[in-house]
Scaffold this active site. Structure first.
Site, mmCIF file in Angstrom:
data_model
loop_
_atom_site.group_PDB
_atom_site.id
_atom_site.type_symbol
_atom_site.label_atom_id
_atom_site.label_comp_id
_atom_site.label_asym_id
_atom_site.label_seq_id
_atom_site.Cartn_x
_atom_site.Cartn_y
_atom_site.Cartn_z
ATOM 1 C CB ILE A 12 -0.975 0.019 1.199
ATOM 2 C CG1 ILE A 12 -1.728 -1.315 1.300
ATOM 3 C CG2 ILE A 12 -1.976 1.166 1.060
ATOM 4 C CD1 ILE A 12 -2.577 -1.473 2.539
ATOM 5 C CG ASP A 33 10.271 0.068 3.271
ATOM 6 O OD1 ASP A 33 9.048 0.102 3.033
ATOM 7 O OD2 ASP A 33 10.868 -0.986 3.598
ATOM 8 C CB ALA A 82 6.909 1.238 8.534
ATOM 9 C CD GLU A 84 7.530 -7.791 10.009
ATOM 10 O OE1 GLU A 84 6.937 -8.598 9.260
ATOM 11 O OE2 GLU A 84 8.704 -7.450 9.814
ATOM 12 C CB THR A 100 7.948 -3.369 13.075
ATOM 13 O OG1 THR A 100 9.291 -3.736 12.785
ATOM 14 C CG2 THR A 100 7.450 -2.425 11.989
ATOM 15 C CB THR A 125 -5.841 -2.983 10.006
ATOM 16 O OG1 THR A 125 -6.642 -4.086 9.595
ATOM 17 C CG2 THR A 125 -5.273 -3.321 11.385
ATOM 18 C CG ASP A 126 -10.900 -4.387 8.538
ATOM 19 O OD1 ASP A 126 -9.783 -4.927 8.686
ATOM 20 O OD2 ASP A 126 -11.712 -4.736 7.650
ATOM 21 C CD GLU A 127 -6.631 -8.372 10.138
ATOM 22 O OE1 GLU A 127 -6.049 -8.978 11.043
ATOM 23 O OE2 GLU A 127 -6.467 -8.623 8.930
ATOM 24 C CE1 TYR A 153 -0.893 -6.138 10.758
ATOM 25 C CE2 TYR A 153 -3.181 -6.873 10.722
ATOM 26 C CZ TYR A 153 -2.205 -5.972 10.324
ATOM 27 O OH TYR A 153 -2.522 -4.915 9.508
ATOM 28 C CE LYS A 157 -1.477 -1.516 11.689
ATOM 29 N NZ LYS A 157 -0.458 -0.661 11.034
ATOM 30 N N PRO A 208 -4.493 -23.248 -1.254
ATOM 31 C CG PRO A 208 -2.790 -22.319 0.050
ATOM 32 C CD PRO A 208 -3.193 -22.569 -1.374
HETATM 33 P P1 NAD Z 1 3.531 -4.699 3.475
HETATM 34 O O1 NAD Z 1 3.934 -5.826 4.370
HETATM 35 O O2 NAD Z 1 3.339 -4.941 2.024
HETATM 36 O O3 NAD Z 1 4.599 -3.503 3.607
HETATM 37 C C1 NAD Z 1 5.174 -3.131 4.828
HETATM 38 C C2 NAD Z 1 6.400 -2.275 4.515
HETATM 39 O O4 NAD Z 1 6.965 -1.829 5.762
HETATM 40 C C3 NAD Z 1 7.510 -3.023 3.790
HETATM 41 O O5 NAD Z 1 8.003 -2.250 2.709
HETATM 42 C C4 NAD Z 1 8.588 -3.219 4.845
HETATM 43 O O6 NAD Z 1 9.905 -3.259 4.314
HETATM 44 C C5 NAD Z 1 8.363 -1.994 5.723
HETATM 45 N N1 NAD Z 1 8.861 -2.189 7.104
HETATM 46 C C6 NAD Z 1 8.636 -3.258 7.909
HETATM 47 N N2 NAD Z 1 9.257 -3.092 9.095
HETATM 48 C C7 NAD Z 1 9.850 -1.865 9.028
HETATM 49 C C8 NAD Z 1 10.626 -1.102 9.970
HETATM 50 N N3 NAD Z 1 10.914 -1.586 11.181
HETATM 51 N N4 NAD Z 1 11.065 0.115 9.583
HETATM 52 C C9 NAD Z 1 10.795 0.614 8.346
HETATM 53 N N5 NAD Z 1 10.076 -0.073 7.417
HETATM 54 C C10 NAD Z 1 9.613 -1.288 7.777
HETATM 55 O O7 NAD Z 1 2.219 -4.096 4.143
HETATM 56 P P2 NAD Z 1 0.913 -3.472 3.462
HETATM 57 O O8 NAD Z 1 -0.045 -4.547 3.163
HETATM 58 O O9 NAD Z 1 1.329 -2.531 2.418
HETATM 59 O O10 NAD Z 1 0.343 -2.663 4.706
HETATM 60 C C11 NAD Z 1 0.793 -1.333 4.974
HETATM 61 C C12 NAD Z 1 0.097 -0.809 6.207
HETATM 62 O O11 NAD Z 1 -1.315 -0.817 6.001
HETATM 63 C C13 NAD Z 1 0.336 -1.641 7.457
HETATM 64 O O12 NAD Z 1 0.489 -0.762 8.551
HETATM 65 C C14 NAD Z 1 -0.929 -2.478 7.605
HETATM 66 O O13 NAD Z 1 -1.171 -2.779 8.942
HETATM 67 C C15 NAD Z 1 -1.965 -1.538 7.036
HETATM 68 N N6 NAD Z 1 -3.142 -2.176 6.415
HETATM 69 C C16 NAD Z 1 -2.995 -3.143 5.469
HETATM 70 C C17 NAD Z 1 -4.134 -3.687 4.845
HETATM 71 C C18 NAD Z 1 -4.009 -4.739 3.781
HETATM 72 O O14 NAD Z 1 -5.021 -5.283 3.341
HETATM 73 N N7 NAD Z 1 -2.822 -5.069 3.287
HETATM 74 C C19 NAD Z 1 -5.404 -3.254 5.235
HETATM 75 C C20 NAD Z 1 -5.526 -2.272 6.226
HETATM 76 C C21 NAD Z 1 -4.379 -1.738 6.802
HETATM 77 O O1 TDX Z 2 -3.456 -19.138 1.858
HETATM 78 C C1 TDX Z 2 -4.405 -18.519 2.369
HETATM 79 N N1 TDX Z 2 -5.625 -19.122 2.441
HETATM 80 C C2 TDX Z 2 -6.713 -18.532 3.028
HETATM 81 O O2 TDX Z 2 -7.799 -19.124 3.073
HETATM 82 C C3 TDX Z 2 -4.264 -17.185 2.898
HETATM 83 C C4 TDX Z 2 -2.946 -16.475 2.830
HETATM 84 C C5 TDX Z 2 -5.368 -16.602 3.466
HETATM 85 N N2 TDX Z 2 -6.558 -17.255 3.546
HETATM 86 C C6 TDX Z 2 -7.714 -16.570 4.159
HETATM 87 C C7 TDX Z 2 -7.459 -15.965 5.528
HETATM 88 C C8 TDX Z 2 -8.351 -14.740 5.516
HETATM 89 O O3 TDX Z 2 -9.663 -15.096 5.935
HETATM 90 O O4 TDX Z 2 -8.028 -15.464 3.297
HETATM 91 C C9 TDX Z 2 -8.401 -14.302 4.048
HETATM 92 C C10 TDX Z 2 -7.445 -13.182 3.721
HETATM 93 O O5 TDX Z 2 -6.196 -13.529 4.267
HETATM 94 P P1 TDX Z 2 -4.932 -12.547 4.199
HETATM 95 O O6 TDX Z 2 -4.686 -12.184 2.777
HETATM 96 O O7 TDX Z 2 -3.836 -13.176 4.989
HETATM 97 O O8 TDX Z 2 -5.496 -11.230 4.906
HETATM 98 P P2 TDX Z 2 -6.137 -10.963 6.346
HETATM 99 O O9 TDX Z 2 -5.722 -11.966 7.335
HETATM 100 O O10 TDX Z 2 -7.613 -10.751 6.151
HETATM 101 O O11 TDX Z 2 -5.416 -9.549 6.704
HETATM 102 C C11 TDX Z 2 -5.279 -8.529 5.698
HETATM 103 O O12 TDX Z 2 -6.247 -7.513 5.821
HETATM 104 C C12 TDX Z 2 -6.136 -6.604 6.886
HETATM 105 C C13 TDX Z 2 -3.876 -7.910 5.723
HETATM 106 O O13 TDX Z 2 -2.900 -8.941 5.622
HETATM 107 C C14 TDX Z 2 -3.665 -7.095 6.954
HETATM 108 O O14 TDX Z 2 -2.382 -6.452 6.921
HETATM 109 C C15 TDX Z 2 -4.734 -6.029 7.013
HETATM 110 O O15 TDX Z 2 -4.633 -5.279 8.196
#
Ligand code: NAD
Ligand code: TDX
Length: 340
Positions: A12, A33, A82, A84, A100, A125-127, A153, A157, A208
């Site tokens: 993102i 980053d 940033a 995990e 982190t 996040t909504d989580e 996780y 958050k 899976p």
């Molecule tokens: P991502 O895992 O793709 O990216 C995380 C980035 O943070 C990476 O580039 C990584 O190198 C960097 N990073 C990790 N540890 C670090 C540290 N200690 N210092 C500096 N950089 C560091 O994650 P994403 O899916 O892009 O999510 C980004 C943000 O959005 C997160 O905070 C996540 O909680 C939030 N978010 C994600 C989703 C989703 O669906 N992916 C939804 C809602 C919120």
């Molecule tokens: O192999 C898989 N099989 C499966 O059934 C994986 C990787 C996931 N799943 C399921 C678990 C979840 O119900 O799919 C759904 C989505 O899984 P993820 O992609 O791991 O996302 P989720 O756990 O919902 O969390 C994501 O959305 C909120 C992001 O990873 C988070 O960073 C964000 O905050």
């Protein structure tokens, strides 16, 4: 205006950096980053030579580094992506999430307190709201829903969110928080459901699906998330939380079947595997506050967004093959070895 975007090499964050660099040539965008397994500078080739863009490698939890950076860069705004971010990894290694997601956030907040800041935006996040039952489609997460987390996780958050609000109330740091639903779109690391299924289906590998596949996620295209954060920076009220989501709820099985259909692959590739421990059942965002207060509306509905996303992964095979062929292979065996 100088904006530091942390985690700007992730999924993102890189979409947000590209959006901001292109939209605001008058602003300086600094991408900070650490480049963990999830950070990939290949996401940023589109803007890497832009005069208003700069990349700095560093750790948000490294206090000396962060303070030196603030002294040098004197940022006006911090947008903290940033983190995990993968729930499954948080189950095998919770500590790195505390470091982190919690300590990294408080380190940034301490630097804001020391050097001053116009806005600290926390990407949450909504989580943090936990989950909703599957048989109550009338229930949604609002900004008032109590925090009630399930995984290491989401706990990390939620903890970060509490610190952000505490630094606002106690030290007067001008903060905002956004809590978004599941994102999909270009540059998503292929450990997450949608890119994992696309890449494995294309290779005719088993797909899976955890448990029964009935868990529901509320999907939002990443560019709609980026526009929402941009709006919050511009018009959001300090000290407020904004929920972001577009009412695109789907069961995991529906998502997997949509991808299989689009790729013309058989449903026999689906393999139901052992469930994720603590697996949240349903997420669903009520985005009324974003819509009424800030006039935000998502551009994508799930079906068109997914078509475009699948096409992006087909057109950018090299991008994800690079990842899948490397370190990721070992990761897959570690995460799924016992499940299969
Ligand atoms: P991502 O895992 O793709 O990216 C995380 C980035 O943070 C990476 O580039 C990584 O190198 C960097 N990073 C990790 N540890 C670090 C540290 N200690 N210092 C500096 N950089 C560091 O994650 P994403 O899916 O892009 O999510 C980004 C943000 O959005 C997160 O905070 C996540 O909680 C939030 N978010 C994600 C989703 C989703 O669906 N992916 C939804 C809602 C919120
Ligand atoms: O192999 C898989 N099989 C499966 O059934 C994986 C990787 C996931 N799943 C399921 C678990 C979840 O119900 O799919 C759904 C989505 O899984 P993820 O992609 O791991 O996302 P989720 O756990 O919902 O969390 C994501 O959305 C909120 C992001 O990873 C988070 O960073 C964000 O905050």
């Amino acid at each position: 205006m100088k904006i530091i975007v942390t985690g700007g090499a992730g999924f993102i964050g890189s979409n947000f950096v590209i959006h901001m660099v292109k939209k605001y040539p008058e602003h300086e965008i600094v991408n900070l980053d650490l480049l963990t397994y999830a950070g990939n500078l290949e996401n940023l080739t589109e803007v890497e030579k832009a005069p208003n863009y700069k990349f700095i490698r560093g750790d948000i939890a490294d206090r000396k580094f962060v303070f030196d950076l603030f002294e040098q860069e004197k940022p006006d705004i911090i947008v903290n992506f940033a983190a995990e971010s993968h729930v499954d990894r948080s189950i095998t290694d919770p500590e790195s999430f505390v470091r982190t997601n919690v300590m990294g956030t408080t380190t940034l907040l301490d630097a804001c307190k020391e050097y001053g800041i116009k806005r600290f935006h926390q990407v949450s996040t909504d989580e943090v709201y936990g989950d909703l039952p599957l048989d109550r489609p009338d229930l949604f997460f609002t900004e008032e829903t109590p925090l009630h987390t399930s995984s290491p996780y989401s706990s990390s958050k939620a903890s970060a969110d509490l610190f952000v609000m505490a630094y606002h109330r106690t030290f007067g740091i001008p903060v905002t928080i956004s809590r978004c639903s599941n994102n999909y779109g270009p540059y998503q690391f292929p450990e997450k459901l949608i890119p994992l299924i696309i890449s494995r289906a294309l290779a005719d590998e088993e797909l899976p699906v955890y448990g029964t596949g009935e868990n529901v996620r509320d999907w939002l295209h990443v560019s709609d998330h980026c526009v929402a954060i941009d709006l919050i920076l511009e018009k959001g009220r300090v000290g407020e939380v904004y929920n972001i989501g577009g009412h695109n709820e789907r069961t995991n099985l529906e998502v997997v079947k949509t991808i299989l259909k689009a790729l013309d692959k058989p449903e026999s590739l689906i393999r139901f595997v052992k469930d994720r421990p603590g697996h949240d059942r349903r997420y669903a965002i009520d985005p009324t506050k974003m819509e009424t207060e800030l006039g935000w509306k998502p551009q994508y509905v799930f079906d068109t967004g997914m078509k475009q996303t699948i096409q992006w992964y087909l057109d950018n095979k090299e991008w994800w093959e690079h990842i899948v062929n490397g370190e990721y292979t070992k990761y897959f065996e570690k995460m799924y070895g016992e499940r299969l």
